[in-house]
Every structure is written in structure tokens, then in C-alpha cells.
Motif scaffolding. Structure first.
Motif, short mmCIF file in Angstrom:
data_model
loop_
_atom_site.label_atom_id
_atom_site.label_comp_id
_atom_site.label_asym_id
_atom_site.label_seq_id
_atom_site.Cartn_x
_atom_site.Cartn_y
_atom_site.Cartn_z
N GLU A 46 2.24 -10.81 2.54
CA GLU A 46 1.09 -10.14 1.94
C GLU A 46 1.03 -10.29 0.42
OE1 GLU A 46 0.07 -6.21 3.08
OE2 GLU A 46 0.65 -6.49 5.18
N GLY A 64 -0.12 -7.86 11.94
CA GLY A 64 0.36 -8.03 10.58
C GLY A 64 1.77 -7.54 10.35
N GLY A 65 2.24 -6.57 11.16
CA GLY A 65 3.62 -6.15 11.04
C GLY A 65 4.56 -7.26 11.47
N LEU A 79 7.02 0.30 12.92
CA LEU A 79 6.14 -0.52 12.10
C LEU A 79 5.18 0.31 11.26
CD1 LEU A 79 5.36 -3.50 14.51
CD2 LEU A 79 6.81 -3.50 12.46
N SER A 80 4.82 1.50 11.72
CA SER A 80 3.99 2.37 10.90
C SER A 80 4.72 2.77 9.64
CB SER A 80 3.59 3.62 11.70
OG SER A 80 2.73 3.29 12.76
N VAL A 107 5.38 -1.10 2.51
CA VAL A 107 4.69 -2.28 1.96
C VAL A 107 3.42 -1.86 1.24
CG1 VAL A 107 3.57 -4.46 2.54
CG2 VAL A 107 5.69 -3.81 3.70
N ARG A 108 2.67 -0.91 1.82
CA ARG A 108 1.45 -0.43 1.16
C ARG A 108 1.78 0.19 -0.21
NH1 ARG A 108 -0.16 -2.89 4.35
NH2 ARG A 108 -0.74 -3.98 2.46
N THR A 164 7.28 1.08 8.21
CA THR A 164 7.48 -0.08 7.34
C THR A 164 6.19 -0.48 6.64
OG1 THR A 164 7.11 -1.71 9.10
CG2 THR A 164 9.35 -0.93 8.81
N ASP A 165 5.06 -0.32 7.32
CA ASP A 165 3.78 -0.66 6.69
C ASP A 165 3.51 0.23 5.49
OD1 ASP A 165 1.16 -2.15 6.80
OD2 ASP A 165 0.42 -0.09 7.00
N MET A 196 10.26 -5.10 6.59
CA MET A 196 9.53 -4.81 5.35
C MET A 196 9.46 -6.04 4.45
SD MET A 196 10.97 -1.05 4.33
CE MET A 196 11.54 0.11 5.59
N GLN A 229 7.01 -8.79 5.89
CA GLN A 229 5.61 -8.40 5.72
C GLN A 229 5.20 -8.46 4.25
OE1 GLN A 229 4.52 -4.61 7.45
NE2 GLN A 229 2.51 -4.61 6.47
N TYR A 230 6.07 -7.99 3.37
CA TYR A 230 5.75 -8.02 1.94
C TYR A 230 5.62 -9.46 1.44
CZ TYR A 230 5.96 -7.35 -3.08
OH TYR A 230 5.67 -7.38 -4.43
#
Length: 444
Positions: A157, A337-338, A371-372, A378-379, A374-375, A150, A153-154
Motif C-alpha cells: 500500500e 487487501g489483507g 486481519l481487522s 497499517v491505516r 492488522t489493517d 502488517m 500489507q504496508y
């Protein structure tokens, strides 16, 4: 060359990294900037750093900073080891879910604990990224702070930083442990791993051209105690060995923690991380007392990747390490992207991730679920959408296997209330049970 430590008050970890750094002759005169917001911990870290330098025969320039930006100014490398909220926040991560009957063992990667550890860390990471862009835009950010996937990725992004690598010792120590089990020197083993942090997989495990997996399976068949470990249970069913401890691995799948029988069969230590936190706090106090009394401290290397990366970039010495980086075609059957964990080549040009090819489908299925989740976390932060906090908990494997969807939302509300001051303002909403968001009125 300047190396900045953010969260240097994590004294035990800082000690190990400095012991590794100062063991390299080429790095004995580096500049080290220690930053922490806790004066007592910062003073302890400074005293420990000076002690380690003396023992190693190094002559670095060491400075200590309560403010972050002066520590970062002109840095070539930034090592992030912050734990926002420290032990108190971690205890909340266990106590509040525990009231709902949700079991956790470590709680720092996935699950409700991982979600809220990330959400209280993201504001710090955003500020860190802004400071680095201002005063050390070309520095490498070497992140140790969990939840690794997480956070990496954060960082990419939300901050625009590109020289970001997440580092974890799980692959290295997993293979060291397996080498001991099969009675083969670690240095003679050929291995390759890939996946996601704390749930990567040993895809190749060989000695002198021979596959070592059959020997490992034979050992497990002969030893009932090995079979009472989550990692061996997963190995038996999936065909590949995961790269984190059983205490970690049980939290990332829906199969174990919800079932009393499995908790007993696999000896799952519920709340294990609380005991680790208590041990870390005791170690800090012992270190602080020893330094105050002028007593000698042990100076031991840790084989961590950050000092190796710094040495390789500084000297051009080629190495391979395992890093967590954005998935830009590195593992094609995982989401783009993950953050994925793959071998990385390091030399004077920097850190170069290598393509790992497609994972076996059963492994990719588990990593995609990871990853779904964790995404969505981040979202939630990037889009300032508190609904995605709940969505992440809804799709988390262990949480969804234990709680009803209403209890998941109620638990998230309670966690938001408990951690409110550490969250970005847009995620502080208590949503209750009402219908939320666009399309809420279009009920079929």
C-alpha cells in the motif's frame, strides 16, 4: 544475478540463508551484497559469508555496505531480515505492557508488541521501497521481517512495490512435526494450508488417500501432555490444526493468556521471546568470536523458502512454497487487501499465488479478527492517524481480554513515548483520555 541482504547483521539467519543458496550448484557464483547499519555486525556477516562460501565450494562476489542504496543497486532479489531496534526495543515491547499486567509470550505478530514492532519498521520499509524503485525496480522483495502480515500489507500500500512476498517457515515445520507425531515420512504426506501468517490452518493432512486427522486426535486422547498444548486445544475445539507454535498461537485469541488457570494448564511461557532474544545475542557473540579466532563454523542448511524461490526463478525449476501476499480473491471469506498465507507456484515466471477457496467459518472468523487488527495498524501509518494505533490495540483479542479501554490508551501512550524516535512523526502524539477526532462533540 545479484542478491541483496537488508539487515545482514542478523548473522545467524544470514548464515542459514547463504548456506542454502550456495548449496545450489547454479547459484555458487552469484553476487551477494550485504547491508547493515551496524559496522561490527556487518563485518561479522561478511566474514561468515566468506567462510560459508569456502565450505560450500562456492565462488560468489560478496560485498558489504553500510549504505542501503549501493547494496540494492541492480539487485534481482532483495531479502529483508531487518529488526528495527534489535533486542533493546523488544525488551521495551515486553516491559512496558508488563507494567499494566498484560502478558505476552512472543509479541512479534499481534498484540501491543506486534503493533509497535510494525510501527517502528514501517519507516524503514518506506525508505526501502523508494530505494528499490530507484535502483532495482524489477527485483523481488522477499520479506522475513515480522510482523509479517502488517509489513506485507504496508509494503504494497505505501511503497507501490508489486513483487513482494512474505516468507515464513511455520507451515513447513508444522507439517514436519505432525509427520513425526503420526509416524509417517514427511515426503509421503499430502497437505494444504491457508489462512494468515502464524495463524494459517492445515486444511488437508493425508497419507495414501487417508485423512491423518483422526490419528492425530487419537494420539492426543492417549497423551495428556499433548493436550496441555495450545495448538492441540485449538485443534480439539476448531477441528483444524494451526501452523504456529503454542507460544505464538496463544497470543492471537482471547482465551488463554488472561487466565492464570489456562497459563498453568497449557504451560504458557510468559516472556518467552526475551529468552530467544538473549539466545540470539549469545549466538552472535559466539559466531563473532569464532570468526575472529579462525575457528570453524557449522554450515547447515535451513530449508528456508527464499533460496528455493531464487533457484526456481533463476533456473525454471518448478516448486510450491507458502507465501504471504495480498488477498486478491485468494481466500474469498477474508478481507480483500489483507495479507494472507497461501501456496504459491514458483518457476522462471516468478511467484504465482494460488486460490485457496473459502475457509471453514470458525477459522475465517479468527482470521478476520486478526486481519481487522492488522489493517488498523497499517491505516495508522498510511493515514498518519495516531488514533488508529489505539483502535488496533482495542480490537486485539488478547489485549482486549486483559485490559480496560482506558488502560489500553494509557499503555499506547507509554509505548509511543518509549519508541518515539523510531516512529513516523505523525504517530508520536500522546493522546491521553480526551475525545479525539471528527464528531467528538456529537455525544449521544
Amino acid at each position: 544475478m545479484k542478491i541483496a541482504f537488508v539487515g545482514a547483521g542478523s548473522v545467524v539467519f544470514t548464515q542459514g540463508l547463504l548456506a542454502d543458496l550456495f548449496a545450489f550448484p547454479e547459484l555458487t557464483d552469484v553476487r551477494v551484497a550485504l547491508h547493515d547499519i551496524d559496522r561490527d555486525r556487518l563485518d561479522t556477516a561478511l566474514a561468515a559469508a566468506r567462510h560459508i562460501a569456502r565450505v560450500r565450494g562456492a565462488k560468489p562476489e560478496i560485498t558489504a555496505h553500510l549504505e542501503r542504496r549501493p547494496a540494492l543497486d541492480g539487485a534481482d532479489f532483495v531479502i529483508n531480515i531487518v529488526q528495527v531496534g534489535m533486542g533493546g526495543a523488544t525488551r521495551t515491547d515486553f516491559e512496558v505492557p508488563g507494567r499494566f499486567g498484560l502478558r505476552q509470550t512472543i509479541g512479534d505478530t499481534l498484540g501491543v508488541g506486534g503493533i509497535f514492532r510494525a510501527l517502528r519498521t514501517f519507516p524503514l520499509l518506506r525508505g526501502l521501497g523508494a530505494d528499490m524503485a530507484a535502483v532495482c525496480p524489477d527485483a523481488w522483495l522477499l520479506n522475513y521481517t515480522n510482523p509479517m502480515a502488517m509489513n506485507v500489507q504496508y509494503l504494497v500500500e505505501a511503497t507501490g512495490l508489486t513483487r513482494v512476498v512474505g516468507l515464513c517457515h511455520s507451515v513447513y515445520w508444522t507439517v514436519r512435526g505432525l509427520a513425526d507425531l503420526v509416524d509417517v515420512p514427511y515426503e509421503e504426506i499430502v497437505y494444504r494450508a491457508a489462512g494468515v501468517n502464524h495463524q494459517a490452518w492445515i486444511l488437508r493432512f493425508e497419507h495414501e488417500g487417508a485423512d491423518l486427522y483422526p490419528r492425530l486426535a487419537e494420539l492426543a486422547e492417549r497423551d495428556p501432555q499433548l493436550r496441555r498444548r495450545v495448538r492441540f486445544d485449538m485443534f480439539r475445539r476448531l477441528g483444524f490444526y494451526p501452523t504456529e507454535t503454542s507460544e505464538h498461537s496463544c497470543e492471537y485469541v482471547p482465551w488463554y493468556l488472561h487466565h492464570d488457570r489456562e497459563v498453568e494448564r497449557l504451560r504458557l511461557p510468559i516472556g518467552e521471546y526475551l529468552r530467544i532474544v538473549a539466545g540470539n545475542e549469545a549466538s552472535y557473540e559466539q559466531t563473532r568470536a569464532a570468526l575472529a579466532e579462525g575457528e570453524p563454523l557449522p554450515v547447515e542448511g535451513t530449508m528456508e523458502y527464499a533460496p528455493q524461490i531464487i533457484h526456481s526463478i533463476a533456473t525454471g525449476t518448478p516448486r510450491t512454497v507458502y507465501g504471504n501476499v495480498p488477498n486478491h480473491g485468494l481466500i474469498p471469506n477474508l478481507p480483500a487487501g489483507g495479507a494472507v498465507e497461501v501456496p504459491c507456484l514458483v518457476d522462471a515466471t516468478g511467484v504465482l499465488p494460488t486460490r485457496a477457496e473459502a475457509l471453514p467459518p470458525q477459522l475465517a472468523a479468527l482470521n478476520r479478527a486478526y486481519l481487522s487488527m492488522t489493517d488498523l495498524v497499517v491505516r495508522a501509518a498510511v493515514e498518519d492517524d495516531p488514533r488508529h494505533v489505539r483502535h488496533a490495540a482495542m480490537v486485539d483479542p488478547a489485549t482486549a481480554a486483559t485490559l480496560s479501554v482506558e488502560d489500553i490508551w494509557r499503555l499506547c501512550d507509554d509505548m509511543v513515548t518509549a519508541h518515539r524516535e523510531r516512529l513516523q512523526p505523525g504517530l508520536r502524539a500522546v493522546l491521553g483520555y480526551g475525545y479525539q477526532g471528527a464528531g467528538a462533540g456529537a455525544l449521544g
